[in-house]
Design a protein around this motif. Sequence first.
Motif, PDB file in Angstrom:
ATOM      1  N   LEU A  98       0.864  -1.174   0.000  1.00 13.71           N
ATOM      2  CA  LEU A  98       0.000   0.000   0.000  1.00 13.71           C
ATOM      3  C   LEU A  98       0.900   1.224   0.000  1.00 13.71           C
ATOM      4  O   LEU A  98       1.677   1.434   0.932  1.00 13.71           O
ATOM      5  N   ASP A  99       0.810   2.020  -1.050  1.00 13.59           N
ATOM      6  CA  ASP A  99       1.665   3.197  -1.197  1.00 13.59           C
ATOM      7  C   ASP A  99       0.914   4.506  -1.033  1.00 13.59           C
ATOM      8  O   ASP A  99       1.488   5.513  -0.596  1.00 13.59           O
ATOM      9  N   ILE A 100      -0.363   4.511  -1.409  1.00 11.87           N
ATOM     10  CA  ILE A 100      -1.158   5.736  -1.448  1.00 11.87           C
ATOM     11  C   ILE A 100      -2.532   5.450  -0.865  1.00 11.87           C
ATOM     12  O   ILE A 100      -3.123   4.397  -1.144  1.00 11.87           O
ATOM     13  N   ALA A 101      -3.036   6.370  -0.075  1.00 12.55           N
ATOM     14  CA  ALA A 101      -4.407   6.250   0.430  1.00 12.55           C
ATOM     15  C   ALA A 101      -5.112   7.586   0.247  1.00 12.55           C
ATOM     16  O   ALA A 101      -4.596   8.624   0.673  1.00 12.55           O
ATOM     17  N   PHE A 102      -6.253   7.548  -0.398  1.00 18.70           N
ATOM     18  CA  PHE A 102      -7.096   8.730  -0.553  1.00 18.70           C
ATOM     19  C   PHE A 102      -8.363   8.488   0.246  1.00 18.70           C
ATOM     20  O   PHE A 102      -9.274   7.788  -0.192  1.00 18.70           O
ATOM     21  N   ASN A 103      -8.406   9.055   1.449  1.00 17.48           N
ATOM     22  CA  ASN A 103      -9.531   8.864   2.357  1.00 17.48           C
ATOM     23  C   ASN A 103     -10.609   9.898   2.022  1.00 17.48           C
ATOM     24  O   ASN A 103     -10.667  10.987   2.600  1.00 17.48           O
ATOM     25  N   ASN A 104     -11.447   9.519   1.095  1.00 19.97           N
ATOM     26  CA  ASN A 104     -12.392  10.450   0.503  1.00 19.97           C
ATOM     27  C   ASN A 104     -13.828  10.254   0.992  1.00 19.97           C
ATOM     28  O   ASN A 104     -14.634  11.183   0.929  1.00 19.97           O
ATOM     29  N   ALA A 105     -14.148   9.086   1.492  1.00 21.87           N
ATOM     30  CA  ALA A 105     -15.529   8.814   1.902  1.00 21.87           C
ATOM     31  C   ALA A 105     -15.969   9.793   2.983  1.00 21.87           C
ATOM     32  O   ALA A 105     -15.237  10.076   3.931  1.00 21.87           O
ATOM     33  N   GLY A 106     -17.165  10.317   2.826  1.00 23.85           N
ATOM     34  CA  GLY A 106     -17.688  11.250   3.808  1.00 23.85           C
ATOM     35  C   GLY A 106     -19.180  11.388   3.662  1.00 23.85           C
ATOM     36  O   GLY A 106     -19.788  10.868   2.716  1.00 23.85           O
ATOM     37  N   THR A 107     -19.768  12.095   4.598  1.00 27.74           N
ATOM     38  CA  THR A 107     -21.201  12.336   4.545  1.00 27.74           C
ATOM     39  C   THR A 107     -21.459  13.784   4.916  1.00 27.74           C
ATOM     40  O   THR A 107     -20.596  14.447   5.503  1.00 27.74           O
ATOM     41  N   ILE A 152      -0.624   9.994   1.885  1.00 21.61           N
ATOM     42  CA  ILE A 152      -2.021   9.932   2.292  1.00 21.61           C
ATOM     43  C   ILE A 152      -2.670  11.278   2.006  1.00 21.61           C
ATOM     44  O   ILE A 152      -2.092  12.332   2.292  1.00 21.61           O
ATOM     45  N   VAL A 153      -3.865  11.227   1.449  1.00 21.95           N
ATOM     46  CA  VAL A 153      -4.648  12.434   1.195  1.00 21.95           C
ATOM     47  C   VAL A 153      -6.049  12.226   1.769  1.00 21.95           C
ATOM     48  O   VAL A 153      -6.658  11.188   1.555  1.00 21.95           O
ATOM     49  N   ASN A 154      -6.523  13.207   2.508  1.00 20.54           N
ATOM     50  CA  ASN A 154      -7.871  13.171   3.052  1.00 20.54           C
ATOM     51  C   ASN A 154      -8.724  14.232   2.371  1.00 20.54           C
ATOM     52  O   ASN A 154      -8.223  15.297   2.007  1.00 20.54           O
ATOM     53  N   THR A 155     -10.002  13.965   2.233  1.00 22.75           N
ATOM     54  CA  THR A 155     -10.911  14.972   1.693  1.00 22.75           C
ATOM     55  C   THR A 155     -11.511  15.769   2.839  1.00 22.75           C
ATOM     56  O   THR A 155     -12.297  15.260   3.627  1.00 22.75           O
ATOM     57  N   SER A 156     -11.114  17.028   2.920  1.00 27.93           N
ATOM     58  CA  SER A 156     -11.688  17.953   3.894  1.00 27.93           C
ATOM     59  C   SER A 156     -12.700  18.820   3.156  1.00 27.93           C
ATOM     60  O   SER A 156     -13.415  18.339   2.289  1.00 27.93           O
ATOM     61  N   ILE A 195       1.222  13.315   4.561  1.00 32.44           N
ATOM     62  CA  ILE A 195      -0.225  13.372   4.690  1.00 32.44           C
ATOM     63  C   ILE A 195      -0.691  14.801   4.459  1.00 32.44           C
ATOM     64  O   ILE A 195      -0.120  15.743   5.013  1.00 32.44           O
ATOM     65  N   ASN A 196      -1.692  14.948   3.625  1.00 34.02           N
ATOM     66  CA  ASN A 196      -2.248  16.252   3.295  1.00 34.02           C
ATOM     67  C   ASN A 196      -3.754  16.133   3.126  1.00 34.02           C
ATOM     68  O   ASN A 196      -4.301  15.036   3.003  1.00 34.02           O
TER      69      ASN A 196
END
Length: 266
Positions: A98-107, A152-156, A195-196
Motif C-alpha cells: 500500500l503506497d497511497i491512500a485517498f480517504n475520501n468517503a464522507g457524509t 495519504i490524502v484526506n478529503t476535507s 499526509i495532506n
Amino acid sequence: MTSASAATNGLPASAPPLAGRVALVTGAGSGIGRAAALAYAAKGAAVALVGRREALLLEVVAEIEAKGGSAAAFAADVADETAIRGLISDVVARFGRLDIAFNNAGTSSYGLIEQASSAEFDRVFATNVRGVWLLLREEIAAMRAAGRGGAIVNTSSIAATGGTAGLSIYAPSKAALDAMTRVLAIEIGRDGIRINNVSPGLTRTPMNDGLPDVMFEQVAAHSALGRIATPEEIADAAVWLSGDEARFVTGQDLLVDGGFNIAGWR
C-alpha cells in the motif's frame, strides 16, 4: 512521497508516474472518489476501490480494467472498526503493498442547529472523523511496516475554515480532520509518509444533488473562476498530492475551490 521514481523502482523511465504503486480510494463508487480511482489508474497505479455499494465499485473496476489498468473492489463501511482492520490487510494481501491512500468517503449534513439532532451529529462524526481516523491508523501501520514511505490524502472541505449557516455539524467534522492531518504529519514524517488534505469547494457530485440550484449559482457567482468544480478537478489535485511532484509537501490543506475563499466582496 519518498518512494523512488519509476526508473529506480526497476521500471522503465517512460513508465507512468505511479506505475508499481498501489492506491486505496474510499468512497470510490461515485463522485470525487470515482474520478480519483480512474485518475490514479490512468497514472499507472493499481487501485483498491472501497465503498458501501459494491455494485458501483465493480462498475468502476470494469472501466479501469477495460483501459488496461488493475483494480479491485472492497465493500466496507469506513465507520466499522472491524471492517477497516480487515480491509487494509485484504488490500495488502491482494496487491502486495500500500503506497497511497485517498480517504475520501464522507457524509454531509445541512440545517440550522435548532432543528439538528444529536443522532445526526453522531452519524456525521462517525464517518467524517472517526472513520478517517480508523483508516489512518491502519494505513499508517501498513506503510510503516513496509518501510517504503507513502502518501495519504484526506478529503476535507472549505467549510472547515469558513462560516456558513446550516453547517454546525458538517463544518466542525472537517475542521477536526484538518487538525488530525497536521498532528499526523509530525508523527509520521520521519517514516517517509506524507499526509495532506484536499479541500473542495462546492462540487457537482451525487452527494450534492439535493442542494437547490440557486446555491450552485450563488457559489459560482462568488468564485474567482465563475463556476463550480467537477469531480475530476478535485481528483486531479489529490493525485498530485500523492505523487513525487509533491514529495516535500506534508501537513497541508490544499483549497481547490476556484478562488471562492479569496473572492471577498464583489
